[in-house]
Design a protein around this motif. Structure first.
Motif, PDB file in Angstrom:
ATOM      1  N   ARG A  96      28.690  55.386  79.041  1.00 10.76           N
ATOM      2  CA  ARG A  96      29.817  54.273  78.669  1.00 10.76           C
ATOM      3  C   ARG A  96      29.270  53.160  77.757  1.00 10.76           C
ATOM      4  O   ARG A  96      30.193  52.762  77.096  1.00 10.76           O
ATOM      5  CB  ARG A  96      30.289  53.733  80.286  1.00 10.76           C
ATOM      6  N   ARG A  97      28.253  52.819  77.685  1.00  8.10           N
ATOM      7  CA  ARG A  97      27.697  51.940  76.749  1.00  8.10           C
ATOM      8  C   ARG A  97      27.302  52.278  75.126  1.00  8.10           C
ATOM      9  O   ARG A  97      27.720  51.843  74.399  1.00  8.10           O
ATOM     10  CB  ARG A  97      26.140  51.212  77.281  1.00  8.10           C
ATOM     11  N   GLY A  98      26.819  53.573  75.312  1.00  8.22           N
ATOM     12  CA  GLY A  98      26.677  54.018  73.926  1.00  8.22           C
ATOM     13  C   GLY A  98      26.577  55.479  73.550  1.00  8.22           C
ATOM     14  O   GLY A  98      25.904  56.096  72.581  1.00  8.22           O
ATOM     15  N   GLY A  99      27.502  56.186  74.046  1.00  9.37           N
ATOM     16  CA  GLY A  99      27.705  57.403  73.862  1.00  9.37           C
ATOM     17  C   GLY A  99      26.399  58.524  73.964  1.00  9.37           C
ATOM     18  O   GLY A  99      25.576  58.122  74.859  1.00  9.37           O
ATOM     19  N   ARG A 100      26.277  59.487  73.538  1.00  7.31           N
ATOM     20  CA  ARG A 100      25.355  60.462  73.435  1.00  7.31           C
ATOM     21  C   ARG A 100      23.804  59.859  72.892  1.00  7.31           C
ATOM     22  O   ARG A 100      23.187  60.357  73.889  1.00  7.31           O
ATOM     23  CB  ARG A 100      25.711  61.548  72.481  1.00  7.31           C
ATOM     24  N   GLU A 101      24.138  58.987  72.109  1.00  9.88           N
ATOM     25  CA  GLU A 101      22.673  58.312  71.570  1.00  9.88           C
ATOM     26  C   GLU A 101      21.953  57.630  72.681  1.00  9.88           C
ATOM     27  O   GLU A 101      20.880  57.753  73.132  1.00  9.88           O
ATOM     28  CB  GLU A 101      22.808  57.873  70.440  1.00  9.88           C
ATOM     29  N   ALA A 102      22.780  56.723  73.381  1.00  9.11           N
ATOM     30  CA  ALA A 102      22.329  55.782  74.588  1.00  9.11           C
ATOM     31  C   ALA A 102      21.848  56.682  75.579  1.00  9.11           C
ATOM     32  O   ALA A 102      20.794  56.469  76.248  1.00  9.11           O
ATOM     33  CB  ALA A 102      23.403  54.916  75.014  1.00  9.11           C
ATOM     34  N   THR A 103      22.428  57.851  75.845  1.00  4.51           N
ATOM     35  CA  THR A 103      22.138  58.469  77.067  1.00  4.51           C
ATOM     36  C   THR A 103      21.067  59.179  76.740  1.00  4.51           C
ATOM     37  O   THR A 103      20.052  59.447  77.712  1.00  4.51           O
ATOM     38  CB  THR A 103      23.498  59.622  77.180  1.00  4.51           C
ATOM     39  N   VAL A 104      20.699  59.794  75.596  1.00  2.00           N
ATOM     40  CA  VAL A 104      19.491  60.445  75.136  1.00  2.00           C
ATOM     41  C   VAL A 104      18.220  59.353  75.295  1.00  2.00           C
ATOM     42  O   VAL A 104      17.037  59.900  75.996  1.00  2.00           O
ATOM     43  CB  VAL A 104      19.472  60.830  73.838  1.00  2.00           C
ATOM     44  N   LEU A 105      18.432  58.160  74.836  1.00  3.72           N
ATOM     45  CA  LEU A 105      17.332  57.335  74.996  1.00  3.72           C
ATOM     46  C   LEU A 105      17.105  56.763  76.364  1.00  3.72           C
ATOM     47  O   LEU A 105      16.067  56.744  76.939  1.00  3.72           O
ATOM     48  CB  LEU A 105      17.420  56.158  74.276  1.00  3.72           C
ATOM     49  N   VAL A 353      12.802  46.708  79.035  1.00  2.00           N
ATOM     50  CA  VAL A 353      12.290  45.844  77.696  1.00  2.00           C
ATOM     51  C   VAL A 353      12.142  47.167  76.478  1.00  2.00           C
ATOM     52  O   VAL A 353      12.914  46.965  75.633  1.00  2.00           O
ATOM     53  CB  VAL A 353      10.926  45.327  78.010  1.00  2.00           C
ATOM     54  N   TRP A 354      11.469  48.099  76.904  1.00  2.00           N
ATOM     55  CA  TRP A 354      11.277  49.292  75.796  1.00  2.00           C
ATOM     56  C   TRP A 354      12.611  50.076  75.492  1.00  2.00           C
ATOM     57  O   TRP A 354      12.956  50.253  74.414  1.00  2.00           O
ATOM     58  CB  TRP A 354      10.403  50.339  76.346  1.00  2.00           C
ATOM     59  N   LEU A 355      13.504  50.220  76.530  1.00  4.01           N
ATOM     60  CA  LEU A 355      14.946  50.946  76.163  1.00  4.01           C
ATOM     61  C   LEU A 355      15.442  49.771  75.216  1.00  4.01           C
ATOM     62  O   LEU A 355      16.254  50.005  74.215  1.00  4.01           O
ATOM     63  CB  LEU A 355      15.599  50.741  77.348  1.00  4.01           C
ATOM     64  N   SER A 356      15.444  48.478  75.649  1.00  9.58           N
ATOM     65  CA  SER A 356      16.133  47.423  74.577  1.00  9.58           C
ATOM     66  C   SER A 356      15.686  47.510  73.277  1.00  9.58           C
ATOM     67  O   SER A 356      16.506  47.640  72.189  1.00  9.58           O
ATOM     68  CB  SER A 356      16.075  46.127  75.339  1.00  9.58           C
ATOM     69  N   VAL A 357      14.382  47.733  72.999  1.00  6.62           N
ATOM     70  CA  VAL A 357      13.896  47.854  71.674  1.00  6.62           C
ATOM     71  C   VAL A 357      14.270  49.045  70.960  1.00  6.62           C
ATOM     72  O   VAL A 357      14.671  48.963  69.675  1.00  6.62           O
ATOM     73  CB  VAL A 357      12.178  48.028  71.828  1.00  6.62           C
ATOM     74  N   ALA A 358      14.311  50.089  71.746  1.00  6.15           N
ATOM     75  CA  ALA A 358      14.647  51.352  71.199  1.00  6.15           C
ATOM     76  C   ALA A 358      16.265  51.527  70.693  1.00  6.15           C
ATOM     77  O   ALA A 358      16.496  51.988  69.826  1.00  6.15           O
ATOM     78  CB  ALA A 358      14.299  52.591  72.093  1.00  6.15           C
ATOM     79  N   TRP A 359      16.997  50.853  71.760  1.00  4.60           N
ATOM     80  CA  TRP A 359      18.415  50.834  71.578  1.00  4.60           C
ATOM     81  C   TRP A 359      18.877  50.020  70.283  1.00  4.60           C
ATOM     82  O   TRP A 359      19.595  50.311  69.374  1.00  4.60           O
ATOM     83  CB  TRP A 359      19.183  50.430  72.675  1.00  4.60           C
ATOM     84  N   SER A 360      18.182  48.729  70.180  1.00  3.33           N
ATOM     85  CA  SER A 360      18.304  47.889  68.994  1.00  3.33           C
ATOM     86  C   SER A 360      17.670  48.302  67.688  1.00  3.33           C
ATOM     87  O   SER A 360      18.596  48.217  66.743  1.00  3.33           O
ATOM     88  CB  SER A 360      17.585  46.537  69.057  1.00  3.33           C
TER      89      SER A 360
END
Length: 574
Positions: A96-105, A353-360
């Protein structure tokens, strides 16, 4: 989603053919699960060593149906299903937040977190562990609220309530993060920056009111049981929790320790990735500088992503930073030893925290050729982690496996030798393992139909209806660990041995006793030292404080790690 759920499926399959006999705190939890739906349906959570219960019974109520169907193993299956639901929920929210890419991360981060926790914790019903993965889901739901996806609010209430009711250590984090998400949502709805948001992300006012009302109703319903207990119980548990929070009766950990633990858990690479954060006296501390540099990077790339048209990434970074601050505050307020189970939520905060770095970072390069490389590398990493966890799951260890074996053997022998029509008072002397096997025997013998109670006033861990006076029973059972048989007062003179368990062979036991005597002699005390003093000498020798040959200490430690020997005696009551 398949890659993330396969490890739990493999772990549950790996349980086929096993028999689990819970001990210690886990046995107490299964006892209360067995009371769900009856006259003693629990209204509070798991017992704490501080003599109050954790806030609510949601863990017991959710897992109890699995124990009705699968017996003792049902507690493991139920927790595995609950954790699978938390993992699946996290992936749904990520999409819901970022589609396929967010799901993978998110999938890669979740698999790394599960690898750090270990497959056995994915099925462990101990209340500090069952809240870990739901708390990760809660963090992502908070991100959704900050992004004005208010339809997830009822789910956020459910997941947050589950975490807090399971372990009160999550209370400040859940409340604080929820409040921060609400403030970010308000800011998103009122600031001019919302013109960059999709139209569907701006809910209608009527929809908001309905969602909030549903969420309030859900929250009230979930918290009604502990409120009823507070009003009707002899000792209101919520009141005892508040009294403890105001005055725990012992010093808090303090800011210095809190910052040091934050340095260990959030610093590079962090305990959740590298492990090794659990020392002899609890969670280790280290310099906070690497962690602060990581947090500065989190803020920097989050701000850059916001400036480049991805305010959602900035909100996730804000939540990650605020959660870290709340983690420091919560850690500073902890009392007693800083054991890892008290604050395993640090691993979730570090993972976010690491997820945030990766998504940004992804948000900054999404329009470049690096996009394909990042997605491909993430999928490869996820596949490797998933395969590793699936392999581990095929040989998963049962929780407290050593104690489970002891309970099983002793219960089988007692079942054959005890009178099924007699009433027994069960007591134990077990300094090393805190009475864990005795608690497990209480559960196991009762499930076999034997009338077993514990002494009144002897153990605050049991509810009053599980206790009895000496004049209400026919005989007393005393479970004694091998270390405590050295005491002159154990067993009583008129006791009759009825069951024994020893994880060591006769040769190994003789070697263990010889090493113990040699260590005591090297420390300058005789073989007749009390069990308490002997244990203190051994612990000091483990730390290198007694001048004892380290090879002897290590050999004895390896033998002790196989478990204690236990003897069970029957003492006729006058």
């Amino acid at each position: 989603m398949v890659l993330v759920l396969l490890p739990i499926v493999a772990t549950l399959v790996g349980l086929i053919g096993d028999a689990w006999h819970p001990s210690g705190d886990r046995a107490l939890e299964v006892v209360r699960m067995g009371e769900v739906g009856g006259g003693h349906t629990p209204l509070t959570g798991a017992w704490s060593r501080f003599d109050w219960d954790h806030p609510g019974p949601l863990l017991f109520w959710l897992v109890a149906p699995f124990t009705w169907v699968f017996g003792l193993m049902g507690a493991l299956i139920g927790v595995g299903v609950a954790n699978a639901a938390a993992l699946a929920g996290s992936l749904v929210v990520a999409h819901r937040r970022g589609g396929r890419e967010a799901t993978v991360l998110v999938a890669v981060v979740l698999l790394a977190l599960c690898a750090g926790l270990g497959n056995d914790l994915l099925i462990d019903p101990w209340n500090p562990w069952v809240a870990v993965l739901p708390f990760f889901t809660y963090m992502l739901l908070a991100w959704s609220i900050a992004d004005l996806d208010l339809r997830v609010l009822p789910y956020m209430v459910v997941v947050g309530t589950f975490a807090v009711q399971a372990h009160v250590g999550y209370a400040a984090l859940v409340v604080g993060i929820g409040a921060c998400a609400g403030l970010l949502a308000w800011w998103s709805a009122t600031s001019r920056g919302t013109v960059t948001e999709p139209v569907e992300a701006r809910p209608r006012v009527t929809g908001v009111r309905r969602t909030v009302l549903i969420s309030i109703a859900v929250g009230v319903g979930l918290w009604l049981p502990p409120i009823i207990q507070q009003i009707t119980g002899d000792h209101g548990n919520l009141g005892e929790l508040l009294a403890y929070a105001r005055d725990p009766g012992e010093p808090f950990a303090g800011w210095r320790t809190a910052w040091g633990i934050m340095g260990t858990e959030v610093g590079f690479p962090g305990g959740w990735l590298a492990g090794g954060d659990d020392g002899f006296f609890g969670t280790t501390t280290s310099s906070a500088v690497p962690a602060m540099l990581l947090l500065l990077m989190t803020a920097a790339v989050g701000w850059a992503a916001t400036r480049r048209g991805s305010p959602s990434a900035g909100r996730l970074a804000t939540l990650a930073l605020l959660a870290t601050g709340l983690g420091v505050v919560s850690t500073a307020r902890i009392t007693g030893p800083m054991w890892n189970y008290v604050m395993r939520w640090w691993w979730v905060i570090a993972a976010v925290v690491w997820l945030s770095v990766a998504w940004s970072t992804w948000s900054l390069v999404r329009h470049t050729r690096a996009r394909t490389v990042i997605v491909g590398a993430s999928l490869a990493a996820g596949a490797i982690l998933s395969i590793t966890l699936v392999w581990r799951g095929t040989s998963v260890r049962l929780p407290e496996e050593i104690h489970s074996a002891a309970v099983a053997e002793l219960a089988d022998e007692l079942d054959q030798s005890l009178d099924e029509d007699a009433r027994y008072l069960l007591d134990w002397v077990d300094r090393r393992d805190w009475g864990g096997v005795g608690m497990g025997l209480f559960l196991d013998l009762r499930r076999r139909g034997l009338s077993v109670s514990v002494p009144q006033g002897e153990s605050s861990a049991f509810d009053p209806w599980h206790t009895a006076r000496a004049d209400q029973v026919d005989s007393r059972l005393v479970v004694v660990a091998s270390d405590d048989l050295l005491s002159a007062a154990v067993p009583p003179p008129d006791a009759m041995l009825v069951a024994q368990h020893d994880p060591l062979s006769a040769r190994q036991r003789a070697r263990s006793e010889m090493l113990r005597r040699d260590i005591l002699r090297a420390a300058g005390i005789g073989n007749g030292a009390s069990p308490e003093r002997s244990e203190a000498v051994f612990e000091r020798a483990m730390l290198g404080l007694e001048g004892v040959d380290r090879a002897m200490v290590d050999e004895l430690l390896a033998l002790r790690q196989r478990g204690s020997a236990y003897s069970v005696f029957v003492v006729p009551e006058a």
